[in-house]
Design an enzyme around this catalytic site. Structure first.
Site, mmCIF file in Angstrom:
data_model
loop_
_atom_site.group_PDB
_atom_site.id
_atom_site.type_symbol
_atom_site.label_atom_id
_atom_site.label_comp_id
_atom_site.label_asym_id
_atom_site.label_seq_id
_atom_site.Cartn_x
_atom_site.Cartn_y
_atom_site.Cartn_z
ATOM 1 N N ARG A 103 59.190 15.797 -3.702
ATOM 2 C CA ARG A 103 57.853 15.100 -3.926
ATOM 3 C C ARG A 103 56.960 15.955 -4.299
ATOM 4 O O ARG A 103 56.723 17.228 -4.093
ATOM 5 C CB ARG A 103 57.451 14.711 -2.246
ATOM 6 C CG ARG A 103 56.070 14.257 -2.166
ATOM 7 C CD ARG A 103 55.724 13.864 -0.674
ATOM 8 N NE ARG A 103 56.238 12.429 -0.613
ATOM 9 C CZ ARG A 103 55.693 11.453 0.312
ATOM 10 N NH1 ARG A 103 54.742 11.805 1.200
ATOM 11 N NH2 ARG A 103 56.341 10.304 0.248
ATOM 12 N N HIS A 130 56.866 5.775 -6.689
ATOM 13 C CA HIS A 130 57.480 5.989 -5.507
ATOM 14 C C HIS A 130 58.713 5.060 -5.107
ATOM 15 O O HIS A 130 58.519 4.094 -4.441
ATOM 16 C CB HIS A 130 56.420 5.709 -4.272
ATOM 17 C CG HIS A 130 56.479 6.345 -3.095
ATOM 18 N ND1 HIS A 130 57.802 6.873 -2.857
ATOM 19 C CD2 HIS A 130 56.167 6.143 -1.716
ATOM 20 C CE1 HIS A 130 57.775 7.384 -1.387
ATOM 21 N NE2 HIS A 130 56.661 6.691 -0.784
ATOM 22 N N GLN A 133 60.470 4.069 -1.782
ATOM 23 C CA GLN A 133 59.595 3.196 -0.898
ATOM 24 C C GLN A 133 59.947 1.608 -1.560
ATOM 25 O O GLN A 133 60.040 0.833 -0.412
ATOM 26 C CB GLN A 133 58.383 3.379 -1.048
ATOM 27 C CG GLN A 133 57.280 2.401 -0.340
ATOM 28 C CD GLN A 133 57.362 2.880 1.338
ATOM 29 O OE1 GLN A 133 57.311 3.854 1.670
ATOM 30 N NE2 GLN A 133 57.714 1.509 2.126
ATOM 31 N N ASP A 218 48.016 -0.459 -0.518
ATOM 32 C CA ASP A 218 48.029 0.911 -0.324
ATOM 33 C C ASP A 218 46.571 1.781 -0.131
ATOM 34 O O ASP A 218 45.768 0.850 -0.302
ATOM 35 C CB ASP A 218 48.753 1.635 -1.472
ATOM 36 C CG ASP A 218 49.278 3.052 -1.129
ATOM 37 O OD1 ASP A 218 49.133 3.531 -0.078
ATOM 38 O OD2 ASP A 218 49.607 3.686 -2.346
ATOM 39 N N CYS A 258 52.971 0.733 2.464
ATOM 40 C CA CYS A 258 54.077 1.765 2.606
ATOM 41 C C CYS A 258 53.638 2.806 3.733
ATOM 42 O O CYS A 258 54.362 3.426 4.110
ATOM 43 C CB CYS A 258 54.095 2.657 1.237
ATOM 44 S SG CYS A 258 52.682 3.381 0.760
ATOM 45 N N ARG A 286 63.166 2.861 5.253
ATOM 46 C CA ARG A 286 63.547 3.883 4.491
ATOM 47 C C ARG A 286 64.622 4.683 4.500
ATOM 48 O O ARG A 286 65.407 5.112 3.671
ATOM 49 C CB ARG A 286 62.062 4.980 4.703
ATOM 50 C CG ARG A 286 60.779 4.424 4.203
ATOM 51 C CD ARG A 286 60.616 4.251 2.750
ATOM 52 N NE ARG A 286 60.962 5.414 1.894
ATOM 53 C CZ ARG A 286 60.121 6.448 1.869
ATOM 54 N NH1 ARG A 286 58.655 6.304 2.250
ATOM 55 N NH2 ARG A 286 60.288 7.591 1.191
HETATM 56 N N1 NVA Z 1 49.720 6.082 -2.853
HETATM 57 C C1 NVA Z 1 50.072 6.939 -1.633
HETATM 58 C C2 NVA Z 1 51.495 6.784 -1.187
HETATM 59 C C3 NVA Z 1 51.803 7.536 0.140
HETATM 60 C C4 NVA Z 1 53.128 7.242 0.501
HETATM 61 C C5 NVA Z 1 49.948 8.398 -2.205
HETATM 62 O O1 NVA Z 1 50.234 8.802 -3.092
HETATM 63 O O2 NVA Z 1 49.301 9.270 -1.382
HETATM 64 N N1 CP Z 2 55.538 5.737 2.779
HETATM 65 C C1 CP Z 2 55.696 7.376 2.813
HETATM 66 O O1 CP Z 2 56.133 7.780 1.808
HETATM 67 O O2 CP Z 2 55.292 8.023 3.952
HETATM 68 P P1 CP Z 2 55.147 9.729 3.947
HETATM 69 O O3 CP Z 2 54.040 9.982 3.268
HETATM 70 O O4 CP Z 2 54.954 9.696 5.591
HETATM 71 O O5 CP Z 2 56.562 10.164 3.484
#
Ligand code: NVA
Ligand code: CP
Length: 302
Positions: A103, A130, A133, A218, A258, A286
């Site tokens: 990540r 992502h 997800q 989101d 998500c 997930r």
């Molecule tokens: N769009 C959000 C998704 C988090 C799971 C982010 O990138 O922070």
């Molecule tokens: N939806 C998701 O990826 O959650 P986290 O940021 O908690 O991993």
């Protein structure tokens, strides 16, 4: 051959559909108390440059349930975090572990890492995509409503990493994605152009939710955009998923997010905590979807 999962396009359509079916089957087996040790003695390295609850716990639990092991790596504790080249870190880690989950911020860095890794690399979120997800989201839709092919999905809000993965999902799972973003927050043009007729873009949420079987949104400011929170709150006025907007979708439309969610911003509490919301199943999936993904990447020819 090493198969990476950097976007949903990395796995061919029919295999992606089988993977979702496998996730559903693994979930049912697990609920019956059957947990086959399919990845016994295998190790997954998990590199997190951003915070996570669901992704970290679901991958770690998945490896434990499969009889394997997961190692959490944060930039605070690794040499990668002190500037060791991505290429060197990829070469070294892939000589020690069987798979690597990342990540991070820039998608280019994930691609660079994968190019130098001899074991499969999984995108656990970048600024661009992502895909993990979306595996869970598609599984959740199918469990509640059956096949998503031919259905209409509305994306309301930011043209962000989740939106880009929804665009790729529309291509791979054959649904129509109706996107509504504020002006200036549209998805990446190349990602949209590659999707052709699968997507429709507007700046009007009521147009996007028209005939929708699923409404997804989101946060307005993603990780790394915290300083833009205030300005985004102003730009996204009118893009909240609330009862008024949900009424314009099909009566049996589902709601997904998500998570983490900001109640009162991109979604109201009555919707996310209401009967159309499937966010808790979506979060749980997930785990199951990633178990199917891990199994597939260990043996992609199956
Ligand atoms: N769009 C959000 C998704 C988090 C799971 C982010 O990138 O922070
Ligand atoms: N939806 C998701 O990826 O959650 P986290 O940021 O908690 O991993």
């Amino acid at each position: 051959m090493t198969v990476h999962f950097l976007t949903l396009l990395d796995i061919e359509k029919t295999q992606l559909k089988s993977l979702i079916q496998r996730a559903i089957a693994l979930k049912q087996e697990y609920q019956k108390g059957n947990a086959p040790e399919l990845l016994k003695n295998k190790t997954l390295a998990m590199i997190f440059d951003k915070s996570s609850t669901r992704t970290r716990v679901s991958f770690e639990a998945a490896m434990a349930q499969f009889g394997g092991h997961a190692i959490f790596l944060s930039p605070r504790d690794t040499q990668l975090g002190r500037g060791e080249p991505i290429e060197d870190s990829a070469r070294v880690l892939s000589r020690m572990v069987d798979m690597i989950m990342i990540r991070t911020f820039e998608h280019d860095n994930l691609e660079k890492f994968a190019a130098h890794s001899s074991v499969p690399v999984i995108n656990a979120l970048t600024d661009m995509y992502h895909p993990c997800q979306l595996l869970a989201d598609i599984q959740t839709y199918i469990e509640h409503r059956g096949d998503i092919a031919g259905k209409t999905v509305a994306w309301i809000g930011d043209g962000n990493n989740m939106c880009h993965s929804y665009i790729n999902a529309a291509r791979q799972f054959d649904f129509t994605l109706q996107i509504a973003t504020p002006a200036g927050y549209e998805p990446n043009r190349d990602v949209m152009n590659a999707a052709g007729d699968c997507i429709k873009l507007s700046h009007d949420p009521s147009e996007a939710v028209c005939h929708a079987d699923l409404v997804a949104t989101d946060v307005w400011a993603s990780m790394g955009q915290e300083e833009e929170q205030h300005i985004r709150e102003q730009s996204f006025v009118g893009f909240q998923v609330n009862a008024e907007l949900m009424k314009l979708a099909k009566p049996d439309a589902l709601f997904m997010h998500c998570l983490p969610a900001h109640r009162g911003e991109e979604v109201t509490a009555d919707i996310i905590d209401g009967p159309q919301s499937v966010v808790w199943d979506e979060a749980e999936n997930r785990l199951h979807a990633q178990k199917a993904l891990l199994e597939y990447l260990f043996n992609p020819t199956r």
